[in-house]
Write a protein that holds these residues in place. Structure first.
Motif, short mmCIF file in Angstrom:
data_model
loop_
_atom_site.label_atom_id
_atom_site.label_comp_id
_atom_site.label_asym_id
_atom_site.label_seq_id
_atom_site.Cartn_x
_atom_site.Cartn_y
_atom_site.Cartn_z
N HIS A 88 14.84 -2.41 0.88
CA HIS A 88 14.74 -3.40 1.63
C HIS A 88 15.05 -4.57 1.59
CE1 HIS A 88 16.25 -4.87 5.58
NE2 HIS A 88 15.55 -5.77 5.70
N PRO A 89 15.68 -5.08 0.59
CA PRO A 89 15.46 -6.55 -0.03
C PRO A 89 15.72 -7.50 1.24
CG PRO A 89 17.41 -5.34 -1.29
CD PRO A 89 17.02 -4.34 -0.26
N ASP A 90 14.89 -8.56 0.59
CA ASP A 90 14.42 -9.89 2.37
C ASP A 90 15.92 -10.23 2.34
OD1 ASP A 90 11.28 -9.25 2.52
OD2 ASP A 90 11.87 -10.22 1.18
N ASN A 114 1.10 -7.38 0.17
CA ASN A 114 1.01 -6.23 -0.82
C ASN A 114 2.39 -7.06 -2.55
OD1 ASN A 114 1.85 -3.73 -2.19
ND2 ASN A 114 2.89 -2.74 -0.63
N PRO A 115 1.76 -7.75 -2.16
CA PRO A 115 2.61 -8.70 -3.61
C PRO A 115 2.74 -7.45 -4.34
CG PRO A 115 0.30 -9.31 -3.88
CD PRO A 115 -0.09 -8.80 -2.81
N ASP A 116 2.55 -6.86 -5.22
CA ASP A 116 3.08 -5.77 -6.08
C ASP A 116 3.98 -5.04 -5.82
OD1 ASP A 116 0.51 -5.84 -7.99
OD2 ASP A 116 -0.88 -4.78 -7.19
N ASN A 117 4.29 -4.34 -4.79
CA ASN A 117 4.77 -3.15 -4.00
C ASN A 117 6.84 -5.12 -4.88
OD1 ASN A 117 6.88 -2.38 -3.23
ND2 ASN A 117 7.04 -3.35 -1.13
N ASP A 118 6.64 -6.22 -4.93
CA ASP A 118 8.04 -6.62 -5.02
C ASP A 118 7.68 -7.13 -6.47
OD1 ASP A 118 8.54 -7.86 -2.55
OD2 ASP A 118 6.96 -8.79 -2.03
N TRP A 119 6.16 -7.55 -7.06
CA TRP A 119 6.55 -7.49 -8.97
C TRP A 119 6.28 -6.35 -10.01
CZ3 TRP A 119 7.65 -11.81 -11.25
CH2 TRP A 119 7.21 -12.85 -10.16
N THR A 120 6.00 -5.03 -9.06
CA THR A 120 5.72 -4.10 -9.59
C THR A 120 6.77 -2.97 -9.13
OG1 THR A 120 3.16 -4.67 -10.21
CG2 THR A 120 4.04 -2.60 -10.51
N GLY A 121 6.46 -2.97 -7.98
CA GLY A 121 7.50 -1.48 -7.09
C GLY A 121 8.84 -1.90 -7.72
N MET A 147 0.85 -1.49 0.06
CA MET A 147 0.59 0.20 -0.07
C MET A 147 0.51 1.37 0.00
SD MET A 147 -2.23 0.83 2.96
CE MET A 147 -2.42 2.87 3.76
N THR A 148 0.94 2.07 -0.53
CA THR A 148 1.22 3.46 -0.75
C THR A 148 0.95 4.25 0.46
OG1 THR A 148 2.39 2.94 -2.69
CG2 THR A 148 2.10 5.71 -2.85
N LYS A 196 6.51 -3.44 7.40
CA LYS A 196 7.79 -2.23 6.69
C LYS A 196 7.40 -1.43 5.88
CE LYS A 196 9.93 -5.12 3.02
NZ LYS A 196 10.75 -5.94 2.66
N LEU A 197 8.32 0.14 6.41
CA LEU A 197 8.42 1.06 5.35
C LEU A 197 9.45 1.31 3.76
CD1 LEU A 197 7.23 3.79 8.16
CD2 LEU A 197 5.89 2.75 6.27
N GLU A 198 9.17 1.69 3.20
CA GLU A 198 10.33 1.76 2.04
C GLU A 198 9.59 3.13 1.58
OE1 GLU A 198 12.29 -1.83 0.65
OE2 GLU A 198 9.58 -2.02 0.14
N ILE A 199 10.18 3.80 0.75
CA ILE A 199 10.06 5.47 -0.18
C ILE A 199 10.52 4.98 -1.47
CG2 ILE A 199 10.87 7.59 -0.28
CD1 ILE A 199 11.76 8.02 2.04
N THR A 200 9.84 5.36 -2.30
CA THR A 200 9.87 4.67 -3.64
C THR A 200 9.82 6.16 -4.50
OG1 THR A 200 7.62 4.33 -4.52
CG2 THR A 200 8.91 2.16 -3.65
N LYS A 201 9.80 6.30 -5.64
CA LYS A 201 9.22 7.51 -6.87
C LYS A 201 7.92 8.26 -6.20
CE LYS A 201 12.99 8.31 -8.87
NZ LYS A 201 14.01 9.51 -8.59
N GLU A 202 6.87 6.47 -6.67
CA GLU A 202 5.70 7.01 -6.32
C GLU A 202 5.62 7.48 -4.47
OE1 GLU A 202 5.61 4.58 -7.82
OE2 GLU A 202 5.73 5.33 -9.86
N GLY A 203 6.21 7.52 -3.75
CA GLY A 203 5.93 8.16 -2.15
C GLY A 203 6.74 6.17 -0.86
N ILE A 204 6.12 6.56 0.07
CA ILE A 204 6.48 6.25 1.10
C ILE A 204 5.30 4.27 0.83
CG2 ILE A 204 6.65 5.60 3.39
CD1 ILE A 204 6.42 8.12 4.32
N VAL A 205 5.93 3.64 0.82
CA VAL A 205 5.24 1.91 0.62
C VAL A 205 5.53 1.39 2.05
CG1 VAL A 205 4.95 0.29 0.18
CG2 VAL A 205 5.72 2.03 -1.67
N HIS A 206 3.95 1.14 2.23
CA HIS A 206 3.75 0.28 4.01
C HIS A 206 3.52 -0.71 3.61
CE1 HIS A 206 2.26 0.28 7.95
NE2 HIS A 206 3.28 -0.65 7.47
#
Length: 196
Positions: free
Chosen positions: A89-91, A122-129, A1-2, A32-42
């Motif tokens: 943060h890669p696994d 949040n599978p789209d985080n791994d397969w898309t983001g 989720m972004t 887990k919180l990460e930052i992408t070009k689209e914003g913060i992903v949780h």
């Protein structure tokens, strides 16, 4: 989720503001919180047993076939490229021990390969983001293990596109087959699946 969506890309000030937010709330929120070009992903759920067991088995199998100076690291810190405005943060990170001797986030250009176990929440985080961000960060190999389906893929050969760097090669696998990640081939036997 972004959590904090933003237009494609952000400037240094916006990135630092997001970085400060992540640092402040990191210990107070689950997942887990990460930052992408689209914003913060949780990724709201903390990884469960099948996710963590997959990461542990893949890490151990990689370390058995890699040279001693490399690790299949499953801990912290993150990888970060401030100029690109990305914190991930890669696994599992295949990285030289010498490149881990830093005080803060790892330089993503020292990561030999990133491995992700697909999150159930949040599978789209791994397969898309991460498919977008890892080539942008210069990580040459990206492997995805998906306990939802018992399948995965290894991506490599970064090349430029009009949308930024992308992986040119995709090699799919199903659990039970051997898979080659970078220069190393491991078994995918006995990797757990998420319950139905």
């Amino acid at each position: 989720m972004t959590v904090a969506p933003h237009r494609a890309g952000h400037d240094a000030f916006q990135y630092q503001a997001m970085r400060d937010i992540v640092a402040r709330i990191h210990d107070g929120v689950p997942g887990k919180l990460e930052i992408t070009k689209e914003g913060i992903v949780h990724d709201m759920m903390s990884p469960g047993g099948p996710h963590e067991l997959t990461a542990a088995r893949v890490s151990r199998r990689l370390e058995k076939v890699m040279p001693d100076e490399l690790l299949a690291h499953t801990g912290t810190p993150d990888v970060e490229d401030v100029n690109e405005g990305v914190l991930r943060h890669p696994d599992i990170m295949v990285i030289a021990e010498a490149d881990m001797e830093v005080e803060s986030a790892f330089d993503p250009r020292t990561v030999v390969a990133a491995v992700e176990v697909v999150s159930r929440s949040n599978p789209d985080n791994d397969w898309t983001g991460k498919m977008r961000d890892y080539p942008l960060l210069g990580i040459p190999v990206y492997a995805v293990f998906d306990p939802r389906t018992g399948e995965g893929a290894v991506f490599s050969d970064i090349h430029p596109t009009v949308h930024g760097p992308r992986y040119a090669t995709r090699k799919d696998f199903v659990y039970g087959e051997d898979v080659t990640i970078g220069e190393w081939t491991i078994s995918t036997e006995d990797l757990p699946r998420y319950p139905e």
